[in-house]
Design an enzyme around this catalytic site. Structure first.
Site, mmCIF file in Angstrom:
data_model
loop_
_atom_site.group_PDB
_atom_site.id
_atom_site.type_symbol
_atom_site.label_atom_id
_atom_site.label_comp_id
_atom_site.label_asym_id
_atom_site.label_seq_id
_atom_site.Cartn_x
_atom_site.Cartn_y
_atom_site.Cartn_z
ATOM 1 N N SER A 188 2.798 12.020 -0.247
ATOM 2 C CA SER A 188 4.058 12.618 0.208
ATOM 3 C C SER A 188 3.893 14.090 0.561
ATOM 4 O O SER A 188 2.999 14.774 0.048
ATOM 5 C CB SER A 188 5.130 12.502 -0.879
ATOM 6 O OG SER A 188 5.287 11.170 -1.281
HETATM 7 N N1 SAH Z 1 2.671 9.008 -5.292
HETATM 8 C C1 SAH Z 1 1.583 8.878 -4.348
HETATM 9 C C2 SAH Z 1 2.041 8.452 -2.978
HETATM 10 C C3 SAH Z 1 2.392 7.045 -2.984
HETATM 11 S S1 SAH Z 1 2.458 6.193 -1.456
HETATM 12 C C4 SAH Z 1 0.759 10.130 -4.249
HETATM 13 O O1 SAH Z 1 1.068 11.125 -4.917
HETATM 14 O O2 SAH Z 1 -0.237 10.119 -3.521
HETATM 15 C C5 SAH Z 1 3.181 4.721 -2.123
HETATM 16 C C6 SAH Z 1 2.236 3.866 -2.912
HETATM 17 O O3 SAH Z 1 2.994 2.791 -3.464
HETATM 18 C C7 SAH Z 1 1.165 3.212 -2.064
HETATM 19 O O4 SAH Z 1 -0.097 3.560 -2.555
HETATM 20 C C8 SAH Z 1 1.433 1.713 -2.194
HETATM 21 O O5 SAH Z 1 0.257 0.928 -2.219
HETATM 22 C C9 SAH Z 1 2.165 1.657 -3.521
HETATM 23 N N2 SAH Z 1 2.990 0.482 -3.756
HETATM 24 C C10 SAH Z 1 3.706 -0.267 -2.876
HETATM 25 N N3 SAH Z 1 4.330 -1.293 -3.489
HETATM 26 C C11 SAH Z 1 4.019 -1.176 -4.822
HETATM 27 C C12 SAH Z 1 4.357 -1.941 -5.990
HETATM 28 N N4 SAH Z 1 5.141 -3.022 -5.943
HETATM 29 N N5 SAH Z 1 3.845 -1.532 -7.167
HETATM 30 C C13 SAH Z 1 3.032 -0.444 -7.278
HETATM 31 N N6 SAH Z 1 2.685 0.303 -6.205
HETATM 32 C C14 SAH Z 1 3.170 -0.058 -4.989
#
Ligand code: SAH
Length: 242
Positions: free
Chosen positions: A90
């Protein structure tokens, strides 16, 4: 004698070469420190982030370590970046905004859904004693876990799995931060929030969502709409959007 001169020359060349290497390295890390300070001033403070623990964490955590090496130079810019597997880290402001909204105390136990690069987890770990983070994409979760260990974070646990279900064995949580977007607030996450707990979560359709701040008071949830955002979808193991 000739040999002696040659070897001292060689020594001098070597010393100069090595010290150049070090100077180059420290110049780079100074550059990153400067960029990080500028990010905090211009993108966070100027836009109203005031929480000291949040600002200090954002000053400290080396965001460039969490992005692919070819994007390191852009790590402190005012936008999200790709981290592989179609996912993103993000924008710095959104990380700060969501963290500030949770009003964290040092003793809080926090659950994150969507570990991604591990950056948000590191920010949380600078502020709180215990951080639990779930990532559904194994490659990303594994990479983030390795990096967080390498950086010395002992208070973060990463688990590969479906974050929709939360982490019941470790519940309840004082705070929950969801960094992927479902179409409604998952019931298991509501249930795993402690009385008095806070959750920040982007809810909506695939392309437009609203960050909602949820509070649990006397067993009831209150919701405040805070900011329009765009997050990657929350998916199940079969790839379906929640
Ligand atoms: N917080 C992260 C950014 C996350 S992007 C950072 O600081 O870099 C969103 C993430 O959520 C992705 O890696 C994606 O694979 C994950 N995601 C999507 N659906 C999910 C689920 N059901 N459970 C856990 N993670 C999930």
């Amino acid at each position: 004698m000739v040999n002696g001169t040659n070897s001292s020359l060689l020594l001098i060349v070597l010393v100069v070469f090595i010290s150049n290497l070090f100077m180059h390295h420290s110049a780079l890390s100074q550059d990153y420190n400067r960029l990080r300070e500028k990010m905090v001033e211009e993108q966070l403070i100027n836009r109203g982030i005031i929480s000291k623990p949040v600002l200090n964490a954002m000053r400290k955590v080396e965001r460039h370590r969490f992005v692919p090496s070819e994007l390191m130079r852009e790590a402190y810019n005012d936008y999200p970046l790709p981290i592989g597997e179609g996912q993103t880290i993000s924008q710095p402001y959104i990380v700060a905004f969501m963290t500030e909204a949770l009003v964290l105390k040092p003793t809080d136990r926090v659950l994150e859904i969507g570990t991604g690069s591990g950056y948000q987890a590191a920010i949380l770990a600078e502020i709180c004693t215990e951080v639990y983070s779930i990532e559904i994409e194994e490659v990303l979760g594994q990479r983030a876990d390795n990096l967080l260990n390498e950086l010395g974070y002992k208070n973060i646990q990463v688990r590969i799995g479906d974050g929709y279900l939360g982490w019941p064995e470790r519940a309840p949580f004082d705070a929950i931060i969801v960094t992927c977007s479902p179409s409604k607030i998952p019931q298991p996450l509501q249930d795993q929030l402690r009385e008095g707990g806070r959750m920040i979560i982007p809810v909506g359709d695939t392309y437009t969502q609203e960050l909602i701040l949820v509070k649990k008071e006397k067993g009831k949830l209150s919701k405040q709409y805070r900011l329009p955002v765009m997050f990657v979808p929350m998916r199940s193991n079969s790839g379906k959007r929640y």
